[in-house]
Write an enzyme that holds these catalytic residues in place. Structure first.
Site, mmCIF file in Angstrom:
data_model
loop_
_atom_site.group_PDB
_atom_site.id
_atom_site.type_symbol
_atom_site.label_atom_id
_atom_site.label_comp_id
_atom_site.label_asym_id
_atom_site.label_seq_id
_atom_site.Cartn_x
_atom_site.Cartn_y
_atom_site.Cartn_z
ATOM 1 N N GLU A 1 1.754 -4.743 -3.592
ATOM 2 C CA GLU A 1 2.398 -3.588 -4.532
ATOM 3 C C GLU A 1 3.473 -4.410 -5.387
ATOM 4 O O GLU A 1 3.573 -3.914 -6.538
ATOM 5 C CB GLU A 1 3.359 -2.899 -3.459
ATOM 6 C CG GLU A 1 2.868 -1.994 -2.632
ATOM 7 C CD GLU A 1 3.770 -1.366 -1.430
ATOM 8 O OE1 GLU A 1 3.596 -0.207 -1.170
ATOM 9 O OE2 GLU A 1 4.213 -1.976 -0.695
ATOM 10 N N GLU B 1 -0.769 -2.065 6.066
ATOM 11 C CA GLU B 1 0.639 -1.547 6.637
ATOM 12 C C GLU B 1 0.190 -0.617 7.874
ATOM 13 O O GLU B 1 1.148 -0.709 8.856
ATOM 14 C CB GLU B 1 1.452 -0.726 5.543
ATOM 15 C CG GLU B 1 2.425 -1.615 4.612
ATOM 16 C CD GLU B 1 1.604 -2.203 3.317
ATOM 17 O OE1 GLU B 1 2.263 -2.382 2.466
ATOM 18 O OE2 GLU B 1 0.428 -1.833 3.129
#
Length: 723
Positions: free
Chosen positions: A126, A148
């Site tokens: 990210e 995740e």
């Protein structure tokens, strides 16, 4: 700033400067999104904005770089483990503040370039997505992606919103809902990385060159003519796929894993609104997930416990690393053939011995079949397959074992047979070599009596099918020395598998605990609870299959054989052995009803040729009692608590010496539900006091299998992890 270095460097080929932001968390081998980094990011962003205001057009661009061997590791998971549901509003505010900094950097109108020198996973990817232009070192060891969901979380620091807008709702699903990772070459093909370079030294020059060539920049979704690739949820094709997506997810998660469902919701809802609103949607979902027990369970086990094993926390210290060049295997049946494949596929010369050449050849044929499948699917080159198979030498002669640094016996579970093959093969070991048994139940210290060097005798318990099962249980006998344990640990890791280390006892850890699961299921059937209820309740709890189906696959006759062997061993020690209700039912199935299991034609299930298996119809008349009341939650508690209690007993008795071996062993070895984080984390995730209270209630209702003595209660509290 303690985690970020900020400096202005000359731009390439023109007057002006470039802001170089280097991530370098002090005292850590990797960069993480710790609280200090979040504060430093705010300061670094403020400095960029100030320099932009002061320098104007002379600030040509921004470069994101790392001083570590990896680019960025992601979130501070220890901090996540300390969160409670009451922290969710604070977590939301922090995520939003971080994303505000991201947004300010990417909307200045000047190019932001990420220099990806190493792996960037989760929050690290990210951070890379802040950039308009990403340059990566073309190294196959480097991994990118958003895993995740495998830790019970979702990529809520712009990951969902940006990946959906870059790849489309359908294209992004494998990377968000499954946590699929990818290397630099695949990232380049997907358009997620824009340039590949051969070395880290080339990153900054290429970044400066790009800034010089592209003086302005904006993210794709900020363009007026931007459209989500493939369409939004209002597109009929997308809508049709989304109608079935929740049902397909539910089939996989069984309602036990909130992260994939939350991630899908964030993707779909975010695609229907503007970019900034989409960011707030994913922040809300992430803040909620970060404070849930399931996320904490999965982070604890799949990050901290797994990394502890990979780092060798269970390996004796002070022993040089070891990788065998030549290994012998005794017994070319299903297990021996599988071990041969595992070794040969990792470059280890393997001698596969059986009582006849024909049987040995059949064992090698198993590897031929696996290799042919991979070649057919394009996953292996024909030359590589031939090289692999050439490493397996099938033989009926013990003399061919000469020079092996390790010999593993994988013959039938008979103490006499194992002693015979040990005495025959052990003299062929190379100097300093060691001997291992692949037994799943027989105590190693007893088997070591057949060895001339019991200190060099160990258990290496593989799981079937070996080519698919990642776990290997290493069993230290009473006389096994540290060097042998360390070498066995290294051998398992050399095969790309996950080793846990346990001390010797009957059934060790995995078989002993797994036995409680299947026998509790059989016991419930003996009480009159319908078989279908037991099986479905187990799978709804997160077990891969029901206990009765597992008994069929492993063979009811094997369970009876183990019980009879145990009875004989107890008798030899002058002790009386009391079989459990589940064991007695399995014995009845074999001896009264001639139901040996799947391999013998049928057990608890029938297996019609060309049709789907189904429960044996006579179970209803033989065992089920319509008047018996049952409750699904009670059945699930019995199945999970029974395994967790046995695990805690193993820890108290010293069979297990660490929680990480317990958790990883229970998930990868016996299929304990991943949402719990493993058998011990199930206790800690439930809350120790709440778990003990429920266990006491189960013991009062269902017997001694659920009883916890003082030593076990103490062990549970003593081993509780702290963050």
């Amino acid at each position: 700033m303690q985690t970020i270095r900020y400096e202005l460097i000359p731009a390439q080929g023109a007057d002006g400067q470039v802001a170089l932001i280097t991530f370098d968390e002090q005292g850590s081998p990797v960069n993480t999104m710790c609280e200090q980094w979040q504060a430093d990011l705010g300061e670094a962003t403020a400095r960029v904005l100030a320099d932009r205001q002061q320098l104007g057009q002379a600030l040509k661009g921004i470069v994101l770089a790392s001083a570590k061997s990896s680019f960025f590791a992601g979130a501070d998971l220890k901090a996540t483990m300390r969160l409670t549901p009451a922290d969710a509003p604070t977590v939301f505010a922090r995520i939003e503040a971080m994303k505000k900094n991201f947004r300010q950097l990417e909307t200045l109108g000047i190019p932001v370039v990420a220099c990806l020198n190493g792996t960037a996973l989760g929050g690290g990817w990210e951070v890379a997505l802040i950039a308009h232009h990403r340059i990566a070192v073309n190294d196959r060891k480097i991994q990118f992606g958003l895993p995740e969901v495998t830790l019970g979380l979702l990529p809520g620091a712009t990951g969902i919103t940006k990946m959906t807008r870059l790849l489309g709702l359908l294209g992004a699903q494998p990377f968000i809902l499954e946590g699929k990772t990818f290397g630099p070459a695949e990232a380049h093909k997907l358009g997620l990385v824009h340039e590949l370079v051969d070395s880290q030294d080339a990153l900054l020059p290429r970044a400066l060159a790009h800034i010089a060539a592209q003086p302005t920049a904006q993210q794709p979704w900020d363009a007026k003519d931007y459209r989500v690739p493939g369409g939004t949820p209002s597109n009929p094709k997308i809508a049709g796929a989304l109608v079935v997506a929740p049902a397909m997810l539910g089939k996989t998660t069984r309602g036990r894993y909130p992260a994939p469902e939350a991630a899908l919701s964030a993707m779909v809802e975010g695609a229907m609104v503007d970019y900034d609103t989409a960011l707030r949607i994913e922040s809300r979902y992430l803040a909620r997930l970060m404070t849930t027990p399931v996320a904490h369970n999965m982070i604890n086990t799949f990050f901290f416990d797994l990394n502890a094993i990979r780092a060798g926390k269970s390996r004796p210290a002070g022993v040089a690393r070891f990788k065998p060049a030549k290994v012998g295997i005794l017994g070319a049946g299903m297990m021996g053939a599988g071990i041969a494949w595992a070794q040969a596929s990792r470059g280890i010369e393997t001698v596969l011995k059986d009582v006849s050449q024909d049987k040995a050849d059949k064992g090698r044929a198993y590897s031929e079949k696996l290799a042919a499948k991979r070649v057919e699917k394009g996953r292996m080159a024909p030359e590589a397959a031939q090289e692999l198979l050439a490493r397996i030498k099938p033989t009926a002669s013990a003399a061919d074992l000469a020079g092996c640094e390790l010999i593993i016996e994988a013959v039938f579970e008979s103490r006499d047979l194992k002693a015979q093959v040990t005495r025959e093969a052990e003299p062929q070991l190379a100097e300093g070599g060691f001997f291992a048994s692949n037994t799943s139940t027989l105590p190693i210290s007893g088997l070591a009596q057949a060895s001339s060097r019991p200190e060099k005798f160990i258990g290496i318990h593989f799981f079937s099918p070996v080519d698919k099962m990642k776990l290997v249980e290493i069993i230290r006998g009473q006389q096994t020395d540290d060097e042998t344990v360390a070498r066995a640990f290294d051998c398992v890791q050399a095969l790309g598998k996950i080793p846990i280390v346990v001390n010797d006892s009957r059934g060790f850890y995995t078989s002993r605990t797994f036995g409680t699961f299947v026998m509790e299921g059989a016991a419930m059937l003996s009480e009159g609870i319908p078989a279908a209820v037991i099986e479905n309740a187990a799978m709804q709890a997160g077990m891969p299959v029901g206990p009765l189906a597992v008994l069929d696959e492993t063979a009811l006759t094997l369970s009876v054989h183990v019980m009879e062997q145990t009875r004989a061993d107890f008798a030899a020690e002058g002790k009386a052995y009391e079989a459990t209700p589940g064991q007695l039912l399995v014995e009845r199935m074999v001896k009264e009803h001639q139901r040996p299991g799947r391999a013998g034609g049928g057990g608890f299930y029938d297996y019609p040729q060309g049709g789907r298996k189904h429960l044996w119809p006579r179970l209803r008349e033989l065992f089920e009692k319509p008047e018996v009341a049952w409750d699904v939650q009670d059945i699930q508690d019995r199945l999970l608590y029974r395994q967790a209690i046995e695990t805690a007993r193993c820890l108290a008795e010293g069979v297990l010496t660490s929680v990480h071996d317990a958790n990883i062993g229970s998930i990868f070895g016996i299929g304990f539900p991943a949402w719990t984080g493993g058998a011990m984390q199930f206790i800690y995730g439930t809350g120790v006091d709440a778990f003990l209270h429920r266990a006491d209630a189960l013991a009062a209702q269902h017997g001694a299998g659920f009883a916890l003595d003082a030593r076990t209660r103490e062990a549970i509290r003593a081993h509780q992890p702290r963050y």
